[in-house]
Enzyme design. Structure first.
Site, short mmCIF file in Angstrom:
data_model
loop_
_atom_site.label_atom_id
_atom_site.label_comp_id
_atom_site.label_asym_id
_atom_site.label_seq_id
_atom_site.Cartn_x
_atom_site.Cartn_y
_atom_site.Cartn_z
N GLU A 132 0.94 -1.25 0.03
CA GLU A 132 -0.08 -0.05 -0.02
C GLU A 132 0.82 1.16 0.04
OE1 GLU A 132 -2.56 0.20 3.21
OE2 GLU A 132 -3.57 -1.62 2.91
N GLU A 170 -13.62 5.88 0.03
CA GLU A 170 -14.24 4.79 0.77
C GLU A 170 -14.75 5.48 1.88
OE1 GLU A 170 -12.38 0.84 1.47
OE2 GLU A 170 -10.60 1.88 0.61
N LYS A 186 -14.58 4.22 6.01
CA LYS A 186 -13.34 3.92 6.40
C LYS A 186 -13.44 4.60 7.93
CE LYS A 186 -9.87 2.49 5.39
NZ LYS A 186 -8.92 2.64 4.46
N GLU A 245 -8.88 9.31 5.81
CA GLU A 245 -8.84 7.86 5.25
C GLU A 245 -10.12 7.73 4.44
OE1 GLU A 245 -6.77 5.43 6.37
OE2 GLU A 245 -6.09 6.18 7.95
#
Length: 332
Positions: free
Chosen positions: A252, A303, A306, A312
């Site tokens: 990541e 997202e 998250k 995030e």
């Protein structure tokens, strides 16, 4: 730096197809507004993204991947690791249901047991035996699919200068046998590497330019970007465990476009673009020169569910409606 044509670099021109194979994208699904898996796989294919990381064996995703030729890194959810470690039949069932049933037309690259497990997490004691059981259950697929785990760099007790990188005393008994297992089986160690979080936690000593690959010239320790320094600190730590030949795959890395300090569309575009150029260049790092760095960008989509800091939720290359966040060029 202005907003860049990100996927022009990701996919690469015809002359750089081989290099572009170093880059994949993480497909996280912690959201309630994402497109169906079939559309996501089409988006990967349309944009020439040849590698994908997923965090659990989502059946809709696995079905959509059939015949796609996308290489897959598939995660074993943290909550399943203990049962797999304690029961060989549990490992065999997991492999049968999620690997063997799809292996004829899905290309599995890695099975990842554990994502950012801390040595103090009760699950940590089960990572290695779970890896061993999954490896055993693979049978004749052992040489084709590599077993690993994805760590975070907080396992390092020292990271500066990079040459002095070493694991913390708590991490050493946890990571050393895992590193030995990986080395014995020719598998890489996966690591989530985020200059963004290092930058926002220490802006006094870390410049935005150093974190986003836009710094001109080298630091007094011989580094032009923070990504290389973080990676080499981990390589130095691994060397101290005795594994001189172990490779690191960056499982990541990304930069948010909103929701936090330094989280802007311009900074994210600069980071992703320069990261892709760098890992595909074959330059490597000062400690591991002359090699491309297999790297998975985090993430395919924003997202909206998250947890944690607001940022995030804004690491996506695409918005949930499949719009290109960074004025991305379409190459067909």
């Amino acid at each position: 730096m202005g907003v860049f044509l990100l996927l022009l670099v990701l996919i690469g021109l015809e002359t750089s197809k081989a290099a572009a194979q170093s880059v994949g994208v993480c497909y996280g699904i912690v959201a309630n507004n994402l497109p169906p898996a079939v559309e996501v796989i089409d988006l990967f294919k349309t944009n020439g993204i040849a590698r994908m990381r997923i965090y659990n064996p989502n059946q809709a995703t696995l079905e959509a991947l059939r015949g796609s030729n996308i290489e897959l890194a598939i995660g074993v959810p943290n909550e399943e690791i203990q049962s797999i470690a304690n029961d060989i039949s549990s490992a065999a069932n997991w492999v049968q249901n999620n690997i063997i049933n799809y292996a004829n037309n899905v290309i599995f690259r890695y099975i990842i047991l554990g994502n950012e497990i801390s040595p103090n997490d009760p699950t940590s004691q089960f990572i290695l035996p779970a890896m061993q059981n999954i490896y055993g259950a693979l049978g004749n697929l052992q040489n084709q699919i590599k077993i690993s785990t994805a760590i975070q760099l907080s396992l390092l007790g020292s990271s500066y200068p990079p040459s002095q990188g070493e694991f913390s005393p708590d991490a050493i008994p946890y990571i050393t046998p895992i590193v030995n297992f990986l080395s014995t089986n020719g598998a890489p160690l996966l690591a989530n590497v985020y200059p963004y979080f290092a930058y926002i936690s220490d802006q006094k000593d870390i410049s935005l330019e150093y974190a986003t690959f836009t710094q001109q010239g080298y630091t007094d320790i011989g580094y032009q970007n923070l990504f290389d320094a973080m990676l080499d600190a981990l390589y130095a730590a691994i060397l101290k465990t005795g594994a001189s030949d172990l490779q690191i795959v960056v499982s990541e890395s990304g930069w948010p476009s909103a929701g936090g300090e330094g989280a802007t569309t311009e900074n994210a575009a600069a980071y992703y673009t320069n990261l892709i150029n760098h890992v595909n260049s074959g330059i490597g790092t000062p400690m591991r020169p002359n090699q491309s760095i297999e790297t998975y960008l985090f993430a395919m989509f924003d997202e909206n569910m998250k947890p944690g800091a607001t940022s995030e939720q804004y690491f996506g290359l695409f918005t949930p409606d499949k719009s290109q966040k960074y004025n991305i060029a379409s190459i067909n």
